[in-house]
Design an enzyme around this catalytic site. Structure first.
Site, PDB file in Angstrom:
ATOM      1  N   HIS A   1      -5.136 -20.873  11.451  1.00  0.00           N
ATOM      2  CA  HIS A   1      -6.506 -21.308  11.177  1.00  0.00           C
ATOM      3  C   HIS A   1      -7.332 -20.192  10.543  1.00  0.00           C
ATOM      4  O   HIS A   1      -8.037 -20.425   9.547  1.00  0.00           O
ATOM      5  CB  HIS A   1      -7.199 -21.777  12.457  1.00  0.00           C
TER       6      HIS A   1
ATOM      7  N   CYS B   1      -7.766 -27.628   7.843  1.00  0.00           N
ATOM      8  CA  CYS B   1      -6.443 -27.031   7.981  1.00  0.00           C
ATOM      9  C   CYS B   1      -5.572 -27.864   8.926  1.00  0.00           C
ATOM     10  O   CYS B   1      -6.062 -28.710   9.680  1.00  0.00           O
ATOM     11  CB  CYS B   1      -6.542 -25.583   8.476  1.00  0.00           C
TER      12      CYS B   1
ATOM     13  N   CYS C   1     -13.344 -27.898   9.088  1.00  0.00           N
ATOM     14  CA  CYS C   1     -12.137 -27.297   8.505  1.00  0.00           C
ATOM     15  C   CYS C   1     -11.060 -28.360   8.374  1.00  0.00           C
ATOM     16  O   CYS C   1     -10.860 -29.183   9.285  1.00  0.00           O
ATOM     17  CB  CYS C   1     -11.645 -26.147   9.387  1.00  0.00           C
TER      18      CYS C   1
ATOM     19  N   ASP D   1       0.853  -1.186   0.000  1.00  0.00           N
ATOM     20  CA  ASP D   1       0.000   0.000   0.000  1.00  0.00           C
ATOM     21  C   ASP D   1       0.890   1.236   0.000  1.00  0.00           C
ATOM     22  O   ASP D   1       2.113   1.142   0.134  1.00  0.00           O
ATOM     23  CB  ASP D   1      -0.973  -0.005   1.176  1.00  0.00           C
TER      24      ASP D   1
END
Length: 379
Positions: A337, A308, A306, A94
């Protein structure tokens, strides 16, 4: 050939959302997508290898913070950000403008740039469009952002009009100062607050300068979600179909889906890692604050739906113990996570666009997450 290009692959028949690919010098990015934020050339508590493991396609670093520490000259001497932090996938930086306006107690906006104080040392500093380009050229990201004025919300129409006009002038100066057009793409930032005619003015000004991509700024700054969506409804159709669209600073699950439906391709936010360090987790079934006492003997994963690494290997009880004990490993697990959750969410959004069912996906996800409940809590 431009350093950054966009390829539109498909438009969802049900929602109008876009499926595409952004091509950069360090690889291609499938969109819509979410960018983890690595403010100081690191995503807090996580390694580049872990980010690759969860298939983060691109990360964001911060011009303002890297200018102050360690200095863009040191990063350049190291071979640029990619080499400095051992990340060979795309990077976006940015402009530093948001931090100047949000972190400095003292700032004075002039046509030439912004005079302000270093939020760490109190030293007087000056950031101009030319300086923002010089820093980002030295840092070496694939995508750079033009310096813009970041007005507060809400803002009077007269103030916003002057701000939009200054941002347009600064954008032109950024283009003129940009030295590495063959290897770095520069995006312009659309401003205008909630004023439709000012958003159009800003879009017209910046499109005339032919940037390779456009960001929508001035949202996720305290306005209600319905205001954000309304602004997107009239802003994204103003932007070219053949260039990427980036909604800055947005990272809640509902806003990512709603933004994609409105034609946004790119998102970023510190939200998933910031809340993770307080023990708050994003799950397919809503917010879970794993540090709460209710999970002291809960040996199930953070999110049973999930896949992960964290949810496959660690329990709520263990993670709660780590967080309560102020152990860094606990913050690493919740951060991993949460980022995986949002990256996987965007993968599901892309699949839904491909199958022309994104509105159905939104309804199903919102119902499961709990957004449809009167007492729903979001981040």
């Amino acid at each position: 050939m431009a350093a950054v290009t966009y390829e539109l692959k498909k438009t969802c028949k049900q929602s109008g959302a876009r499926l595409g690919t952004i091509h950069t010098p360090h690889g291609s990015i499938e969109t819509p997508m979410f960018m983890p934020v690595g403010t100081l050339a690191t995503v807090k508590t996580l390694s580049p290898e872990e980010l690759e493991d969860m298939n983060a396609q691109i990360i964001l670093s911060n011009t303002y913070h890297l200018w102050l520490r360690p200095g863009e000259d040191i990063v350049q001497e190291a071979g640029g950000l990619h080499s400095f932090m051992n990340w060979d996938r795309p990077i976006l930086t940015d402009s530093g403008g948001f931090q100047v306006f949000s972190l400095s107690d003292f700032r004075n906006i002039k046509e030439e740039g912004v005079h302000f104080r270093n939020h760490i040392s109190g030293e007087k500093l000056f950031l101009s469009p030319e300086k923002a380009m010089q820093i980002q050229n030295a840092l070496g990201p694939d995508i750079m952002m033009a310096l813009d004025e970041c007005p507060p919300y809400p803002a009077e129409e007269s103030y916003m009009k002057a701000s939009v006009e200054r941002t347009s002038r600064w954008a032109e100066r950024c283009l003129e100062a940009h030295q590495n057009k063959d290897s770095q793409g520069l995006f312009g930032i659309i401003q205008g607050g909630e004023y439709e005619h000012l958003r159009k003015q800003s879009a017209d000004d910046l499109i005339s300068l032919d940037f390779p991509g456009y960001a929508i700024g001035g949202l996720s700054v305290g306005e209600p979600k319905d205001v954000m969506n309304r602004v997107l409804d009239f802003t994204t159709p103003l932007l070219p179909d053949h260039k990427p669209r980036y909604l800055m600073g947005v990272g809640s699950a509902d806003s990512l889906i709603d933004g994609a439906i409105r034609g946004v391709d790119m998102f970023d936010c510190v939200l998933p890692t910031r809340i993770a360090r307080n023990g708050a987790c994003m799950t397919n079934h809503g917010r879970l604050v794993v540090r709460n006492a209710a999970y002291a003997r809960d040996f199930s994963p953070i999110d049973r739906d999930c896949n992960c690494h964290v949810c496959r290997n660690y329990s709520r009880a263990y993670i709660r113990h780590l967080i309560k004990s102020n152990e860094t490993f606990g913050f690493r697990l919740t951060s991993y996570h949460n980022l995986y959750f949002l990256l996987d969410l965007m993968k599901k959004v892309r699949e839904a666009i491909m199958e022309d069912r994104l509105l159905d996906f939104r309804e199903e996800f919102f119902e499961q997450y709990g957004f449809n409940r009167p007492d729903a809590k979001n981040f």
